[in-house]
Design a protein around this motif. Structure first.
Motif, PDB file in Angstrom:
ATOM      1  N   LEU A 230     -25.353 167.229  39.882  1.00  0.00           N
ATOM      2  CA  LEU A 230     -25.893 168.293  39.038  1.00  0.00           C
ATOM      3  C   LEU A 230     -27.372 168.053  38.816  1.00  0.00           C
ATOM      4  O   LEU A 230     -27.783 166.971  38.379  1.00  0.00           O
ATOM      5  N   ASN A 231     -28.173 169.073  39.115  1.00  0.00           N
ATOM      6  CA  ASN A 231     -29.621 168.930  39.001  1.00  0.00           C
ATOM      7  C   ASN A 231     -30.076 169.520  37.670  1.00  0.00           C
ATOM      8  O   ASN A 231     -30.524 170.649  37.592  1.00  0.00           O
ATOM      9  N   GLY A 232     -29.935 168.752  36.625  1.00  0.00           N
ATOM     10  CA  GLY A 232     -30.449 169.143  35.311  1.00  0.00           C
ATOM     11  C   GLY A 232     -29.757 170.375  34.765  1.00  0.00           C
ATOM     12  O   GLY A 232     -28.663 170.739  35.175  1.00  0.00           O
ATOM     13  N   HIS A 233     -30.419 171.009  33.843  1.00  0.00           N
ATOM     14  CA  HIS A 233     -29.835 172.185  33.203  1.00  0.00           C
ATOM     15  C   HIS A 233     -30.864 173.290  33.193  1.00  0.00           C
ATOM     16  O   HIS A 233     -32.043 173.058  33.450  1.00  0.00           O
ATOM     17  N   CYS A 234     -30.401 174.463  32.895  1.00  0.00           N
ATOM     18  CA  CYS A 234     -31.318 175.603  32.837  1.00  0.00           C
ATOM     19  C   CYS A 234     -32.145 175.493  31.557  1.00  0.00           C
ATOM     20  O   CYS A 234     -31.593 175.304  30.471  1.00  0.00           O
ATOM     21  N   ALA A 235     -33.451 175.628  31.718  1.00  0.00           N
ATOM     22  CA  ALA A 235     -34.327 175.454  30.563  1.00  0.00           C
ATOM     23  C   ALA A 235     -34.100 176.522  29.510  1.00  0.00           C
ATOM     24  O   ALA A 235     -34.467 176.346  28.343  1.00  0.00           O
ATOM     25  N   LEU A 236     -33.518 177.614  29.888  1.00  0.00           N
ATOM     26  CA  LEU A 236     -33.337 178.708  28.939  1.00  0.00           C
ATOM     27  C   LEU A 236     -32.000 178.623  28.222  1.00  0.00           C
ATOM     28  O   LEU A 236     -31.726 179.414  27.326  1.00  0.00           O
ATOM     29  N   ALA A 237     -31.149 177.688  28.658  1.00  0.00           N
ATOM     30  CA  ALA A 237     -29.798 177.648  28.103  1.00  0.00           C
ATOM     31  C   ALA A 237     -29.802 177.058  26.715  1.00  0.00           C
ATOM     32  O   ALA A 237     -30.508 176.096  26.430  1.00  0.00           O
ATOM     33  N   LYS A 238     -29.008 177.666  25.862  1.00  0.00           N
ATOM     34  CA  LYS A 238     -28.854 177.138  24.520  1.00  0.00           C
ATOM     35  C   LYS A 238     -27.922 175.935  24.569  1.00  0.00           C
ATOM     36  O   LYS A 238     -28.084 175.000  23.814  1.00  0.00           O
ATOM     37  N   SER A 239     -26.925 175.992  25.436  1.00  0.00           N
ATOM     38  CA  SER A 239     -26.058 174.833  25.605  1.00  0.00           C
ATOM     39  C   SER A 239     -25.692 174.719  27.071  1.00  0.00           C
ATOM     40  O   SER A 239     -25.526 175.719  27.763  1.00  0.00           O
ATOM     41  N   SER A 240     -25.584 173.484  27.551  1.00  0.00           N
ATOM     42  CA  SER A 240     -25.180 173.223  28.935  1.00  0.00           C
ATOM     43  C   SER A 240     -24.197 172.064  28.871  1.00  0.00           C
ATOM     44  O   SER A 240     -24.606 170.925  28.693  1.00  0.00           O
ATOM     45  N   LYS A 241     -22.926 172.379  28.959  1.00  0.00           N
ATOM     46  CA  LYS A 241     -21.937 171.321  28.754  1.00  0.00           C
ATOM     47  C   LYS A 241     -20.891 171.328  29.838  1.00  0.00           C
ATOM     48  O   LYS A 241     -20.508 172.365  30.366  1.00  0.00           O
ATOM     49  N   ILE A 242     -20.408 170.114  30.145  1.00  0.00           N
ATOM     50  CA  ILE A 242     -19.288 169.966  31.067  1.00  0.00           C
ATOM     51  C   ILE A 242     -18.092 169.497  30.258  1.00  0.00           C
ATOM     52  O   ILE A 242     -18.194 168.536  29.489  1.00  0.00           O
TER      53      ILE A 242
ATOM     54  N   THR B  61      -6.871 167.063  25.316  1.00  0.00           N
ATOM     55  CA  THR B  61      -8.080 166.293  25.028  1.00  0.00           C
ATOM     56  C   THR B  61      -9.111 166.617  26.102  1.00  0.00           C
ATOM     57  O   THR B  61      -8.782 166.741  27.277  1.00  0.00           O
ATOM     58  N   PHE B  62     -10.334 166.785  25.661  1.00  0.00           N
ATOM     59  CA  PHE B  62     -11.417 167.104  26.585  1.00  0.00           C
ATOM     60  C   PHE B  62     -12.540 166.091  26.419  1.00  0.00           C
ATOM     61  O   PHE B  62     -12.884 165.725  25.287  1.00  0.00           O
ATOM     62  N   GLY B  63     -13.057 165.640  27.520  1.00  0.00           N
ATOM     63  CA  GLY B  63     -14.268 164.832  27.472  1.00  0.00           C
ATOM     64  C   GLY B  63     -15.453 165.760  27.661  1.00  0.00           C
ATOM     65  O   GLY B  63     -15.406 166.681  28.461  1.00  0.00           O
ATOM     66  N   VAL B  64     -16.502 165.556  26.877  1.00  0.00           N
ATOM     67  CA  VAL B  64     -17.639 166.477  26.901  1.00  0.00           C
ATOM     68  C   VAL B  64     -18.879 165.739  27.381  1.00  0.00           C
ATOM     69  O   VAL B  64     -19.171 164.630  26.926  1.00  0.00           O
ATOM     70  N   TYR B  65     -19.604 166.349  28.321  1.00  0.00           N
ATOM     71  CA  TYR B  65     -20.916 165.847  28.754  1.00  0.00           C
ATOM     72  C   TYR B  65     -21.937 166.896  28.370  1.00  0.00           C
ATOM     73  O   TYR B  65     -21.845 168.041  28.838  1.00  0.00           O
ATOM     74  N   ASP B  66     -22.853 166.524  27.517  1.00  0.00           N
ATOM     75  CA  ASP B  66     -23.916 167.458  27.138  1.00  0.00           C
ATOM     76  C   ASP B  66     -25.109 167.206  28.057  1.00  0.00           C
ATOM     77  O   ASP B  66     -25.826 166.212  27.905  1.00  0.00           O
ATOM     78  N   ILE B  67     -25.309 168.101  29.004  1.00  0.00           N
ATOM     79  CA  ILE B  67     -26.327 167.855  30.034  1.00  0.00           C
ATOM     80  C   ILE B  67     -27.736 167.909  29.446  1.00  0.00           C
ATOM     81  O   ILE B  67     -28.656 167.273  29.927  1.00  0.00           O
ATOM     82  N   GLN B  68     -27.889 168.646  28.349  1.00  0.00           N
ATOM     83  CA  GLN B  68     -29.232 168.743  27.753  1.00  0.00           C
ATOM     84  C   GLN B  68     -29.663 167.426  27.129  1.00  0.00           C
ATOM     85  O   GLN B  68     -30.839 167.219  26.877  1.00  0.00           O
TER      86      GLN B  68
END
Lengths: 601, 538
Positions: free
Chosen positions: A267-279, A308-315
């Motif tokens: 994954l190449n970073g996140h969108c700069a305009l996104a309020k949230s970018s999560k996996i 159960t969910f594991g969360v990755y906050d890309i931001q």
């Protein structure tokens, strides 16, 4: 039960209060990954844009929402639109329920609402809308017209809000193109509708080479408007989804997989305009170890089941490296136990019969739940499959017991007309607990006009999926987003009294009798030749005189005959006879003479 | 071999049968040639509405004539009469222009007025000045020889010569050179300008290639509604404009930027070579998004330079900075224009030092003035000129000058007329060459309508009725385009005449050969019968 059916029909929409918020627009990107019980990996991308645009005029000034989408709202009275472009088949028994269900091929559904809107206007707008999106998505949606669209009465519920106090007329249209093949040419324009370019952000994972190697992939687009009061203070919600199911065994490395292996790159970073970018990674199947570990875990209790969910906050990540998550089979070799039982409701569909005269379409809906479920069943049969509803039978096959026939509670049937409209059937009935209902009806195979056959006609004709709608009392295997929410994360802990579920059957392929397509030309040539052949003798008989000649001293041998004919011929010519001799005969003689000269040589 | 008696009896029978043979052959001929062939021809014929082909082909024989009224007022009656006489002589042999020069005789009231505006209003009461007309009036205290106002009038000095007035009329009011370019029959010499369409999308795109570091604040809607919308409203006589704005992110210029040291606060700027400009348009155009209507678009792009490559300036081929402004821009006619909005130096300075995202406001005034200028250029309404002693009053409002706009309307009308008649003529030529093009009722109506409107437009122009002419010319143009591009024209394209013959020749050839050869037989029989008759008489 009556009440429940009514709920399906007339769901009151829960509008999240908009209030006097200033104009805003926000963008979210989410990725949900879940290994399924069959060993497949389900990946679901959702890109959500929400724009509080206020009044209609402001639709000319777009920011995060793509301009064509906003312009559609200006041009047509569409309030809600769903488009699905799908390749492959979702297998409910092993994959569970998808977040967004869609039929194989292309599927479009739209709600129209406006004051003084008539059904004829809607028909017109519907075809134009489909053509518009045909251009936007490079799909063959322009083939949607009155001959393959239906107006479902019970199957779909609107999720938009006009906010109007008076009763505004609402119309729904639905069409499928099951033959449509989804390819890179659809993915590229679909990605262009995202606010960020696809080199960065979650869209960087959607590489065509990898997307199309999946067992199932589905591109989706959903648009809806939510207005607080009539046409003012409105929110436009635009969601793009991509759902792909991978088979890790095909990717090699003994069932281990990673983002890089699934999507071809990290994954190449996140969108700069996104309020949230999560996996979000589903951790229910504990036979995998994750590296790196999720940033935090979250538990979702919904309708009696816990996940159960594991969360990755890309931001929150930093560094320029491509981000990768790896799922590695646990070394401690736990016996793999099927933790999630199969979903409570699933369906299959077949064509029965042999030969190319009569057939039967059979749909089997299985209820594994220990309660009866209300069902809305919708069939959209193309006009070239004349179906006979007097043969419609609903047979209940309990898992232990004798089968018996039931009657649908409500039946909405619009018979098809050849080349004008499809057959549309909607049935409301109740499926008893732990049993299968088999819906069957007969149809005929017919010949089409030769221009109506598609290219590669011997491949067969497709019949779109049937849609089964129900209200589940439990949330097992259920991941859809609640109607009043818009993000995938909103489906966590979203316990409701019932869960609205749509599932689709397989699309069918029907080999209609196919003519030889060079036939018309052959017929013309053959008929012309026959007429020409017949004409010559008839003309001769009618216009030529037949002269009977007496012949004396006929030689018996062949040589003598020929010589005599030749001789007579010469004599005739020499004698300048005024007799009419048929040209044909002349020709014959000429030939005979030639034959002889050859023989002499 | 043949006995004489037998021969005679045979011939008797033959004479009796000859009649029937004759009738049979005739019957075949009638059925095949007189009934069959025309019926086949009729049933396989391509449907075509009857068109005024000859009239359309002769459309270009009648040249376009334009008549306008030009009024002249001087305080001295003889001078006015002289001017009118000289101007009339100058235009007496002109094929294109039929100007009517009118002299307004001096009035009592006119002498008392203190301002040119007052004088003008008095004169306008005296003489009706419609759209497309013009008035010159004397104002002795003038510095320039001729001063053009924003309305349909110009002030002249007491010693302005008629040749100077003629120059102004030719170059600015009537714009003879541009009309002649349009009318030029030789397409190589004619300037390739497209006729204005009836509808346009004006798409204003704001590109922010690095939203992660540049937090650009700009109320685009307000800016556009203040600057662009009022202007478009003023010029919507010929075309309708729909204004849309959009933000586009992460869409950089694909061009090599060269860093150049300078004495500014940032100590450098970046050079964008003139040769790279077309590539920039190509690279961003595909990402600007598609419109969902068939209207042609005018693209106006504002590029917010990210601070890591700011400021960007355009360099010409001599490797010199092409502009001296803080905002650089360029246009590509018909496609649109691009404005490079460099962020303020302070904002970028703070970014360069802190490497933190910067927030700044786009300078609405600078950007929108350039955008408005670009739009005027793209629509080609404004006239720029350089004649000694001739000036125009500075523009105070956004709308273009009245005479400029009316010249634009006249130009468009002429362009619509020529384009429409060219379109119709090429269509007729095409129909003559390719016989299997279908012309259905709808297309036929369009062609007839276009032809009628063309005549009306020409007539209105000749009568000096500019606005009516413009309306007629536009509808003619639309109708002709509709006829030319209608898909039904191609309905039979997959079944050309060659195929028609290929399929029917196996039928017709074997049938026609015996039928035609029976002609000789009929001829022979007839002569025989005639001879027999003669013998009988003898």
């Amino acid at each position: 039960m009556e009440l429940k059916i009514k709920i399906i029909c007339f769901i009151a929409l829960l509008v999240s209060p908009i209030g006097a918020v200033k104009e805003f627009s926000e963008f979210h990107e989410e990725l949900y990954i879940r290994p399924t019980s069959s060993g497949h990996v389900n990946t679901f991308f959702q890109f959500t844009t929400r724009w509080h645009y206020g009044d209609r005029e402001n639709l000319h000034n777009t920011q995060l929402i793509p301009r064509p989408i906003a312009e559609t709202l200006l041009l047509y009275d569409v309030k809600e639109l769903h488009i699905g472009l799908t390749q492959g088949l979702w297998r409910y028994e092993t994959f569970g329920y998808p977040v967004v269900d869609s039929a194989p091929g292309a599927e479009v559904r739209a709600w129209f609402a406006a004051e003084n809107l008539t059904s004829a206007d809607v028909d017109d707008q519907w075809t134009k809308l489909a053509s518009t999106f045909s251009g936007i998505l490079c799909a063959s949606l322009n083939f949607i017209d009155k001959t393959n669209s239906v107006e479902p009465k019970y199957s779909f519920r609107p999720t938009f809000a006009t906010g109007s106090k008076v009763n505004v007329p609402q119309f729904v249209r639905y069409a499928t193109l099951p033959r449509e093949i989804v390819c890179t040419e659809n993915l590229t324009p679909w990605k262009k509708l995202l606010p960020c370019n696809s080199k960065q952000s979650f869209a960087s994972l959607l590489n065509s080479g990898y997307v199309h190697n999946t067992n199932y992939h589905s591109l989706g687009m959903k648009m809806r408007t939510i207005c607080e009061s009539h046409n003012t203070n409105c929110i436009l919600e635009f969601t793009e989804t991509a759902n792909m199911v991978y088979d890790p065994k095909l990717l090699g490395a003994n069932g281990d997989f990673s983002l890089r292996r699934l999507f071809g790159q990290g994954l190449n970073g996140h969108c700069a305009l996104a309020k949230s970018s999560k996996i979000y990674v589903n951790l229910d199947d504990q036979s995998y170890d994750l590296t790196p570990l999720p940033m935090y875990n979250t538990t979702s209790k919904r309708g009696g089941s816990t996940s159960t969910f594991g969360v990755y906050d890309i931001q929150r990540l930093d560094g320029d490296k491509l981000f990768n998550i790896a799922w590695i089979k646990s070394k401690n070799n736990k016996p793999s136990i099927l933790l999630t039982p199969p979903p409570p409701l699933y369906a299959h569909r077949y064509i029965l019969g042999h030969g190319q005269e009569r057939g039967q379409i059979v749909t089997q809906i299985t209820n594994k739940h220990y309660h009866a479920l209300p069902i809305v069943f919708q069939e959209n049969i193309p006009w070239f499959v004349p179906s006979y509803m007097h043969t419609l039978k609903l047979i209940v096959q309990p898992s232990n017991g004798v089968e018996y026939q039931i009657q649908p509670r409500v039946m909405h049937y619009i018979p098809g007309v050849q080349r004008v409209r499809p057959y549309h059937l909607e049935l409301l009935f109740e499926i008893p607990a732990m049993s299968t209902v088999q819906i069957s009806f007969d149809f005929d195979y017919i010949f089409l006009k030769w221009l109506e056959y598609p290219p590669d006609a011997n491949h067969g004709h497709y019949l779109g999926s049937a849609i089964i709608t129900t209200q589940l009392p439990i949330g097992r295997n259920y991941t859809a987003i609640p109607i009043d929410k818009h993000l995938f994360v909103d489906s966590f802990n979203a316990t409701r009294s019932s869960y609205f579920l749509e599932i689709r059957t397989e699309s069918l392929i029907l080999s209609l009798p196919t003519p030889d397509f060079s036939m018309p030309y052959n017929v013309i040539c053959l008929a012309c030749t026959v007429v020409a052949l017949a004409f010559g003798p008839i003309h001769s008989v009618a216009t030529k005189r037949i002269v009977i000649e007496q012949k004396d001293g006929q030689p018996q041998s062949l040589k003598g005959k020929v010589l005599q004919k030749l001789f007579r011929r010469k004599q005739n010519n020499a004698g300048n006879s005024t007799k009419e001799v048929e040209q044909h005969e002349k020709l014959l003689f000429g030939q005979a003479a030639a034959d002889i000269s050859i023989r002499k040589n | 071999m043949e006995k004489s008696k037998g021969k005679a009896s045979n011939e008797d029978i033959a004479d009796g049968e000859d009649k029937y043979r004759l009738f049979a052959s005739m019957a075949f001929m009638i059925v095949v040639i007189i009934v069959g062939v025309p019926m086949w021809w009729k049933t396989t014929e391509v449907y075509r509405v009857s068109l005024p082909s000859v009239d359309i082909m002769s459309l270009s024989d009648a040249p376009v004539e334009v008549s306008t009224k030009i009024a002249i007022f001087t305080f001295d009656k003889t001078r006015g009469a002289l001017l009118v006489k000289e101007l009339k002589e100058a235009y007496s042999n002109n094929d294109l222009w039929r100007p009517q020069f009118v002299q307004i005789s001096p009035l009592e009231k006119a002498l008392k007025t203190k301002t040119p505006a007052g004088l003008e209003s008095i004169l306008l009461k005296q003489e009706e000045i419609k759209a497309g007309d013009f008035i010159f009036f004397e104002w002795p205290k003038l510095q320039e020889e001729i001063l053009l106002t924003t309305d349909r009038s110009a002030l002249i000095r007491s010693d302005t010569s008629s040749s100077r007035i003629k120059q102004v009329i030719n170059l600015l009011i009537l714009q003879t050179h541009r009309i002649q370019q349009i009318l030029n029959e030789n397409h190589r010499q004619a300037v390739k300008t497209e006729a204005p369409q009836t509808e346009y999308d004006v798409v204003i795109s704001i590109l922010n290639p690095r939203p992660d570091i540049m937090d650009a604040k700009w109320n685009v809607r307000m800016a556009v509604e203040t600057y662009i919308a009022p202007f478009l409203k003023e010029v919507s006589q010929i075309s309708n404009y729909t204004l849309t704005t959009q933000w586009k992110y992460e869409l950089p210029f694909e061009a090599d930027l060269k860093q150049i040291r300078d004495n500014s606060k940032l100590g450098r700027h970046y050079a964008l070579g003139e040769n790279d400009l077309p590539h920039i348009i190509t690279s961003i155009e595909k990402n600007l998004g598609v419109g969902i209507t068939a209207k042609p678009a005018i693209n106006l792009v504002v590029y917010i330079t990210p601070c890591d490559i700011a400021p960007v300036h355009i360099y010409n081929r001599q490797n010199k900075q092409a502009t001296r402004q803080s905002v650089d821009s360029f246009i590509s006619p018909k496609w649109g224009g691009i404005i490079i909005a460099n962020p303020p130096a302070e904002a970028c300075y703070s970014y360069n030092t802190a490497q933190q995202p910067v927030q700044f406001y786009v300078n609405t005034n600078d950007v929108m003035q350039i955008m408005l200028y670009q739009l005027q250029k793209l629509l080609d309404i404004n006239v720029e000129f350089n004649i000694d002693g001739v000036k125009t009053v500075a523009l105070e409002q956004i709308a273009p000058r009245r005479w400029e706009y009316e010249a634009y309307i006249r130009r468009s009308a002429v362009m619509h007329i020529t384009t429409a008649s060219n379109t119709l003529q090429s269509l007729i030529k095409l129909l003559d060459n390719i016989s299997y093009i279908v012309i259905n009722d709808d297309v036929g109506d369009s062609i007839n309508d276009a032809y009628k409107k063309l005549l009306l437009a020409k007539q209105s122009l000749a009568e000096g009725n500019l606005l009516a002419a413009s309306d007629y010319a536009r509808t003619a143009f639309v109708a002709s385009e509709h006829a030319f591009f209608d898909a039904s024209l191609l309905a039979q394209l997959y079944f050309p005449d060659e195929q028609k013959y290929a399929i029917y020749i196996p039928l017709f050839l074997p049938i026609m050969v015996p039928v035609i050869t029976s002609f000789t037989m009929i001829r022979k029989l007839l002569t025989k019968l005639r001879n027999a008759k003669k013998e009988k008489i003898a």
